[in-house]
Design an enzyme around this catalytic site. Structure first.
Site, PDB file in Angstrom:
ATOM      1  N   GLU A 151      19.379 -51.577 -21.872  1.00  0.00           N
ATOM      2  CA  GLU A 151      18.043 -51.959 -21.952  1.00  0.00           C
ATOM      3  C   GLU A 151      17.279 -51.231 -22.909  1.00  0.00           C
ATOM      4  O   GLU A 151      16.656 -51.867 -23.924  1.00  0.00           O
ATOM      5  CB  GLU A 151      17.228 -51.618 -20.554  1.00  0.00           C
ATOM      6  CG  GLU A 151      15.885 -52.368 -20.599  1.00  0.00           C
ATOM      7  CD  GLU A 151      15.928 -53.905 -20.755  1.00  0.00           C
ATOM      8  OE1 GLU A 151      14.847 -54.465 -20.964  1.00  0.00           O
ATOM      9  OE2 GLU A 151      17.009 -54.671 -20.284  1.00  0.00           O
ATOM     10  N   HIS A 171      20.810 -54.406 -25.779  1.00  0.00           N
ATOM     11  CA  HIS A 171      22.055 -55.029 -26.061  1.00  0.00           C
ATOM     12  C   HIS A 171      22.700 -55.061 -24.576  1.00  0.00           C
ATOM     13  O   HIS A 171      23.077 -53.758 -24.008  1.00  0.00           O
ATOM     14  CB  HIS A 171      22.828 -54.027 -26.908  1.00  0.00           C
ATOM     15  CG  HIS A 171      23.884 -54.940 -27.559  1.00  0.00           C
ATOM     16  ND1 HIS A 171      24.011 -56.110 -28.063  1.00  0.00           N
ATOM     17  CD2 HIS A 171      25.533 -54.397 -27.343  1.00  0.00           C
ATOM     18  CE1 HIS A 171      25.209 -56.249 -28.278  1.00  0.00           C
ATOM     19  NE2 HIS A 171      26.100 -55.291 -27.835  1.00  0.00           N
ATOM     20  N   HIS A 172      23.014 -55.751 -24.183  1.00  0.00           N
ATOM     21  CA  HIS A 172      23.548 -55.913 -22.703  1.00  0.00           C
ATOM     22  C   HIS A 172      24.878 -56.643 -22.489  1.00  0.00           C
ATOM     23  O   HIS A 172      25.372 -57.492 -23.315  1.00  0.00           O
ATOM     24  CB  HIS A 172      22.376 -56.993 -22.074  1.00  0.00           C
ATOM     25  CG  HIS A 172      21.204 -56.670 -22.056  1.00  0.00           C
ATOM     26  ND1 HIS A 172      20.249 -57.214 -23.115  1.00  0.00           N
ATOM     27  CD2 HIS A 172      20.301 -55.513 -21.389  1.00  0.00           C
ATOM     28  CE1 HIS A 172      18.987 -56.388 -22.897  1.00  0.00           C
ATOM     29  NE2 HIS A 172      19.076 -55.609 -21.945  1.00  0.00           N
ATOM     30  N   HIS A 179      26.077 -61.803 -29.131  1.00  0.00           N
ATOM     31  CA  HIS A 179      26.212 -63.480 -29.090  1.00  0.00           C
ATOM     32  C   HIS A 179      25.409 -63.804 -30.483  1.00  0.00           C
ATOM     33  O   HIS A 179      26.229 -64.965 -31.164  1.00  0.00           O
ATOM     34  CB  HIS A 179      25.364 -63.869 -27.870  1.00  0.00           C
ATOM     35  CG  HIS A 179      26.163 -63.514 -26.762  1.00  0.00           C
ATOM     36  ND1 HIS A 179      27.294 -64.315 -26.105  1.00  0.00           N
ATOM     37  CD2 HIS A 179      26.274 -62.505 -25.836  1.00  0.00           C
ATOM     38  CE1 HIS A 179      27.898 -63.697 -25.024  1.00  0.00           C
ATOM     39  NE2 HIS A 179      27.306 -62.612 -24.834  1.00  0.00           N
ATOM     40  N   GLU A 180      24.404 -63.301 -30.835  1.00  0.00           N
ATOM     41  CA  GLU A 180      23.541 -63.698 -31.976  1.00  0.00           C
ATOM     42  C   GLU A 180      24.423 -63.611 -33.218  1.00  0.00           C
ATOM     43  O   GLU A 180      24.462 -64.366 -34.242  1.00  0.00           O
ATOM     44  CB  GLU A 180      22.589 -62.915 -32.239  1.00  0.00           C
ATOM     45  CG  GLU A 180      21.527 -62.859 -31.104  1.00  0.00           C
ATOM     46  CD  GLU A 180      21.705 -61.580 -30.002  1.00  0.00           C
ATOM     47  OE1 GLU A 180      22.274 -60.887 -30.481  1.00  0.00           O
ATOM     48  OE2 GLU A 180      21.351 -62.116 -28.947  1.00  0.00           O
ATOM     49  N   ASP A 201      28.043 -53.129 -30.325  1.00  0.00           N
ATOM     50  CA  ASP A 201      29.092 -52.959 -29.371  1.00  0.00           C
ATOM     51  C   ASP A 201      29.759 -51.904 -29.309  1.00  0.00           C
ATOM     52  O   ASP A 201      30.085 -51.205 -28.062  1.00  0.00           O
ATOM     53  CB  ASP A 201      29.819 -54.336 -29.518  1.00  0.00           C
ATOM     54  CG  ASP A 201      29.257 -55.687 -29.343  1.00  0.00           C
ATOM     55  OD1 ASP A 201      28.733 -55.862 -28.379  1.00  0.00           O
ATOM     56  OD2 ASP A 201      29.410 -56.268 -30.222  1.00  0.00           O
TER      57      ASP A 201
END
Length: 96
Positions: free
Chosen positions: A51, A55-56, A73-74, A82
């Site tokens: 949080e 970045h989840h 994802h973006e 990551d």
């Protein structure tokens, strides 16, 4: 955030715990703990960190097992975010 090249991903994987793998375009690792409470504690600490990083992870938990997949994802692939989250999860996982 820029997507890492295949070569960059290979180099970064060498810096992570050996259990991280590239699976279907995502960083993938399974963490095993002694019981559900430790697994859930890991997920709680990792969730707070994720949080903060905004970045989840994609993850699942069954009893003492936490399965994690990371990708941005973006960017449509793996980015430095990551790698950083994987490194942080490795540190949290070791504390168990």
């Amino acid at each position: 955030m820029n997507r890492l090249t295949d070569h960059e991903i290979e180099q970064q994987l060498k810096k992570l715990h050996q259990q991280w793998q590239l699976v279907e375009g995502k960083l993938h690792r399974v963490f095993l703990f002694s019981d559900f409470v430790e697994a859930f504690g890991f997920m709680t600490r990792a969730a707070l960190l994720a949080e903060k990083m905004n970045h989840h992870p994609e993850w699942s938990n069954v009893y003492r097992r936490v399965e994690v997949d990371l990708m941005t994802h973006e960017a449509g692939g793996i980015t430095q975010k990551d790698i950083e989250l994987a490194q942080a999860m490795d540190k949290i996982g070791i504390q168990q």
